[in-house]
Design an enzyme around this catalytic site. Structure first.
Site, PDB file in Angstrom:
ATOM      1  N   CYS A 238     101.552  21.988  17.833  1.00 39.32           N
ATOM      2  CA  CYS A 238     101.180  20.745  18.527  1.00 39.32           C
ATOM      3  C   CYS A 238     100.069  21.136  19.476  1.00 39.32           C
ATOM      4  O   CYS A 238     100.275  21.339  20.660  1.00 39.32           O
ATOM      5  CB  CYS A 238     102.385  20.172  19.273  1.00 39.32           C
ATOM      6  SG  CYS A 238     103.672  19.595  18.165  1.00 39.32           S
TER       7      CYS A 238
ATOM      8  N   PRO B 115      95.163  19.120  23.454  1.00 41.13           N
ATOM      9  CA  PRO B 115      93.711  19.381  23.381  1.00 41.13           C
ATOM     10  C   PRO B 115      93.315  20.853  23.352  1.00 41.13           C
ATOM     11  O   PRO B 115      92.126  21.143  23.388  1.00 41.13           O
ATOM     12  CB  PRO B 115      93.189  18.702  24.650  1.00 41.13           C
ATOM     13  CG  PRO B 115      94.317  18.827  25.629  1.00 41.13           C
ATOM     14  CD  PRO B 115      95.580  18.708  24.808  1.00 41.13           C
ATOM     15  N   GLY B 116      94.268  21.772  23.300  1.00 43.17           N
ATOM     16  CA  GLY B 116      93.893  23.116  22.893  1.00 43.17           C
ATOM     17  C   GLY B 116      93.895  24.210  23.950  1.00 43.17           C
ATOM     18  O   GLY B 116      93.395  25.301  23.694  1.00 43.17           O
ATOM     19  N   GLY B 117      94.485  23.967  25.110  1.00 40.76           N
ATOM     20  CA  GLY B 117      94.526  25.017  26.132  1.00 40.76           C
ATOM     21  C   GLY B 117      95.229  26.263  25.613  1.00 40.76           C
ATOM     22  O   GLY B 117      94.773  27.394  25.845  1.00 40.76           O
TER      23      GLY B 117
ATOM     24  N   ASP C  98     100.836  15.893  10.364  1.00 41.77           N
ATOM     25  CA  ASP C  98     102.139  15.946  11.001  1.00 41.77           C
ATOM     26  C   ASP C  98     102.708  17.343  10.738  1.00 41.77           C
ATOM     27  O   ASP C  98     102.798  17.763   9.576  1.00 41.77           O
ATOM     28  CB  ASP C  98     103.033  14.864  10.371  1.00 41.77           C
ATOM     29  CG  ASP C  98     104.362  14.759  11.088  1.00 41.77           C
ATOM     30  OD1 ASP C  98     104.856  15.796  11.581  1.00 41.77           O
ATOM     31  OD2 ASP C  98     104.906  13.650  11.143  1.00 41.77           O
TER      32      ASP C  98
ATOM     33  N   CYS D 226     106.603  20.530  28.858  1.00 32.01           N
ATOM     34  CA  CYS D 226     106.264  20.339  30.278  1.00 32.01           C
ATOM     35  C   CYS D 226     107.188  19.270  30.856  1.00 32.01           C
ATOM     36  O   CYS D 226     106.740  18.314  31.475  1.00 32.01           O
ATOM     37  CB  CYS D 226     104.797  19.970  30.446  1.00 32.01           C
ATOM     38  SG  CYS D 226     104.284  18.515  29.533  1.00 32.01           S
TER      39      CYS D 226
HETATM   40  C1  LIG Z   1     102.211  18.642  24.830  1.00 30.36           C
HETATM   41  S1  LIG Z   1     100.900  18.113  23.845  1.00 30.36           S
HETATM   42  C2  LIG Z   1     100.180  19.632  23.350  1.00 30.36           C
HETATM   43  C3  LIG Z   1      99.288  20.290  24.372  1.00 30.36           C
HETATM   44  C4  LIG Z   1      98.569  21.504  23.817  1.00 30.36           C
HETATM   45  N1  LIG Z   1      99.483  22.463  23.222  1.00 30.36           N
HETATM   46  C5  LIG Z   1      97.750  22.225  24.867  1.00 30.36           C
HETATM   47  O1  LIG Z   1      98.164  23.250  25.398  1.00 30.36           O
HETATM   48  O2  LIG Z   1      96.629  21.775  25.146  1.00 30.36           O
HETATM   49  C6  LIG Z   1     101.771  17.604  22.411  1.00 30.36           C
HETATM   50  C7  LIG Z   1     100.888  17.343  21.206  1.00 30.36           C
HETATM   51  O3  LIG Z   1     101.771  17.147  20.092  1.00 30.36           O
HETATM   52  C8  LIG Z   1     101.140  16.311  19.167  1.00 30.36           C
HETATM   53  N2  LIG Z   1     102.190  15.878  18.225  1.00 30.36           N
HETATM   54  C9  LIG Z   1     103.229  15.059  18.466  1.00 30.36           C
HETATM   55  N3  LIG Z   1     104.022  14.958  17.384  1.00 30.36           N
HETATM   56  C10 LIG Z   1     103.459  15.769  16.432  1.00 30.36           C
HETATM   57  C11 LIG Z   1     103.793  16.097  15.091  1.00 30.36           C
HETATM   58  N4  LIG Z   1     104.880  15.572  14.504  1.00 30.36           N
HETATM   59  N5  LIG Z   1     102.998  16.951  14.421  1.00 30.36           N
HETATM   60  C12 LIG Z   1     101.893  17.475  15.005  1.00 30.36           C
HETATM   61  N6  LIG Z   1     101.519  17.181  16.262  1.00 30.36           N
HETATM   62  C13 LIG Z   1     102.291  16.345  16.972  1.00 30.36           C
HETATM   63  C14 LIG Z   1     100.509  15.262  20.034  1.00 30.36           C
HETATM   64  O4  LIG Z   1      99.445  14.619  19.356  1.00 30.36           O
HETATM   65  C15 LIG Z   1     100.030  16.091  21.236  1.00 30.36           C
HETATM   66  O5  LIG Z   1      98.679  16.450  21.077  1.00 30.36           O
END
Ligand SMILES: C[S@@+](CC[C@H](N)C(=O)[O-])C[C@H]1O[C@@H](n2cnc3c(N)ncnc32)[C@H](O)[C@@H]1O
Length: 454
Positions: free
Chosen positions: A265, A268-270, A312, A381
């Site tokens: 998941c 935005p990629g941190g 997904d 988080c």
């Molecule tokens: C907590 S954020 C991720 C932040 C990221 N890891 C970072 O450090 O910048 C959760 C992410 O999960 C994605 N997401 C939610 N359900 C998902 C799924 N079933 N498959 C893939 N991505 C999913 C959302 O689009 C979102 O970008």
């Protein structure tokens, strides 16, 4: 106060009046979140409210500051207003309520001139056909808040009672105890500094940017005044913005050069950037194409590469498992209230329960994508135990082929307080330097380091 139907078209504002656009956008965004569109993030509500009108960067920053201040002390501000309105708070009138709340937030919390806060709120009332007749009331109430500001501020003695919705206060008392729940709520009022993650030379950049090199690894900019994109090192990709706690899960995963790592998941990629900076071959997966676009732009600026897959994560093929997998699962984000106080008021316990089911399915998938002997880090988080320790306890019951690698204090610069009794990472907003002032505090992160047995 009597209720009237909500209107759907926001009133226009006069762009020639300095500061009016910012107040208009802040008020519209707060009204949206206080109204029926409760699930929206403040950032999206602000973008929606600004649509069509060109907001200068300074005005956009002011709009965000007003809206954020409104939610940071929403309970307290509403109580102060209610005590000064003959008929109490307006019900089912989000635009009127938002006008009063954003006006009061400016007076009580922001370094803006009182006359600007009052006069521009009154102007917005006059520009709105449905609120015109209430402009004198808006004027009177906000002037009273100005006059009584010191007394009002002195009444704010209990942030857990005043500024934390009941459902969250109850949960944090149960999970962490009364004293910790109070410390968490107090930390939320302090806001958060800007934390940066650096691929290299943190000491040098800390000095160049006037920041503090935290022992956890990040550089903290306590006094950052300009937009981050204007700071030294941004254009050349020397660092990226990431809370010091958000950087810990990848430090625990400890990706190595040449390893194949999946970031399930990612946007935005941190965390993808951290994995790529370690020299690992990272596959960044997210189901949101828009958020992955941001990830692509971020990696490009940083000069880092990843294989980016829009899908997904639950649908990923399982034929070639990875050396290490990071699951930064979608969550209620209640650990980020220092930066996003709106979350406390726009999310509910139902969201927590709904997300727990999705996290569980993603964890099972992540397990199948981890090779025997490989590592899996699950993180959120969130401060809610169901999204953290509860999720991992269930996982280990379902997956005897996995074991927890207990985190030792040396992995978190000796901060034993960041480790829970099971050996998982559990940071709180009140952690680090007592969590007071902008020098302290962390986002509330949970992370568990797991290993698939050989
Ligand atoms: C907590 S954020 C991720 C932040 C990221 N890891 C970072 O450090 O910048 C959760 C992410 O999960 C994605 N997401 C939610 N359900 C998902 C799924 N079933 N498959 C893939 N991505 C999913 C959302 O689009 C979102 O970008």
């Amino acid at each position: 106060m009597a209720s009237t139907p909500n209107r759907s078209t926001p009133p226009p504002f006069d762009p020639s009046v300095p500061g009016l656009a910012a107040r208009h956008v802040a008020r519209e965004a707060v009204a949206t979140l206080l109204g029926p569109a409760r699930g929206l993030a403040l950032e999206d509500a602000l973008a929606q409210a600004a649509r069509g009108g060109r907001l200068e960067p300074g005005e956009a920053a002011l709009a965000r500051a007003i809206a954020t201040a409104s939610f940071r002390r929403l309970g307290f501000i509403q109580a102060a207003l209610a005590a000064r309105l003959r008929d109490g708070l307006p019900e089912n009138r989000p635009h009127l309520l938002a006008l009063l709340v954003t006006g009061a937030a400016q007076i009580l919390d922001l370094a803006v001139a009182d006359h600007a806060a009052v006069d521009l709120s009154v102007r917005l009332a006059k520009a709105d056909p449905q609120l015109q007749h209430l402009a004198p009331l808006v004027n009177a109430v906000l002037r009273r808040i100005v006059r009584e500001r010191d007394a009002i501020r002195a009444e704010e003695t209990d942030p857990l009672a005043h500024n934390t919705p009941d459902w969250l206060a109850r949960r944090w008392r149960a999970a962490y105890g009364e004293a910790a729940a109070r410390a968490i709520a107090a930390a939320h009022l302090e806001g958060a500094a800007v934390d940066l993650t650096l691929a290299r030379d943190p000491e040098i950049w800390a000095e160049r940017l006037g920041g503090v090199h935290l022992d956890l690894g990040s550089v903290r900019l306590v006094e950052a005044r300009e937009a981050v994109a204007d700071l030294p090192g941004y254009a050349e990709g020397a660092w990226w913005v990431q809370d010091a706690a958000a950087a810990l899960p990848v430090r625990l995963l400890a990706p190595e050069a040449g390893e194949r790592v999946a970031d399930l998941c990612a946007a935005p990629g941190g965390k993808t950037a951290q994995i790529a900076a370690a020299g690992a071959a990272v596959t960044a997966i997210d189901r949101s194409a828009a958020r992955l676009e941001r990830l692509g732009r971020n990696l490009e600026r940083l000069g880092l590469t990843a294989e980016v897959v829009t899908t997904d994560a639950l649908a990923l093929p399982e034929d070639t498992p990875f050396d290490a997998v990071l699951l930064d699962a979608p969550c209620s984000a209640t650990g980020t209230l220092r930066r996003h106080p709106d979350v406390a008021w726009t999310k509910s316990e139902t969201d927590v329960f709904r997300l727990v089911g999705l996290q569980r399915r993603l964890l099972d998938k992540a397990a199948r994508l981890t090779r025997p002997g490989g590592r899996l880090v699950y993180c959120t988080c969130s401060l809610e135990p169901e999204e953290g320790s509860g999720q991992i306890a269930d996982f280990l019951n379902r997956h005897p082929d996995f074991e927890r690698i207990a985190i030792t204090p040396d992995r978190v610069a000796g901060h034993a307080e960041l480790i829970d009794p099971s050996g998982d990472l559990r940071t709180l907003p009140s952690h680090l330097a007592g969590g007071t002032g902008r020098t302290g505090g962390l986002d509330g992160f949970f992370a568990s380091l797991l290993r698939r047995k050989d």
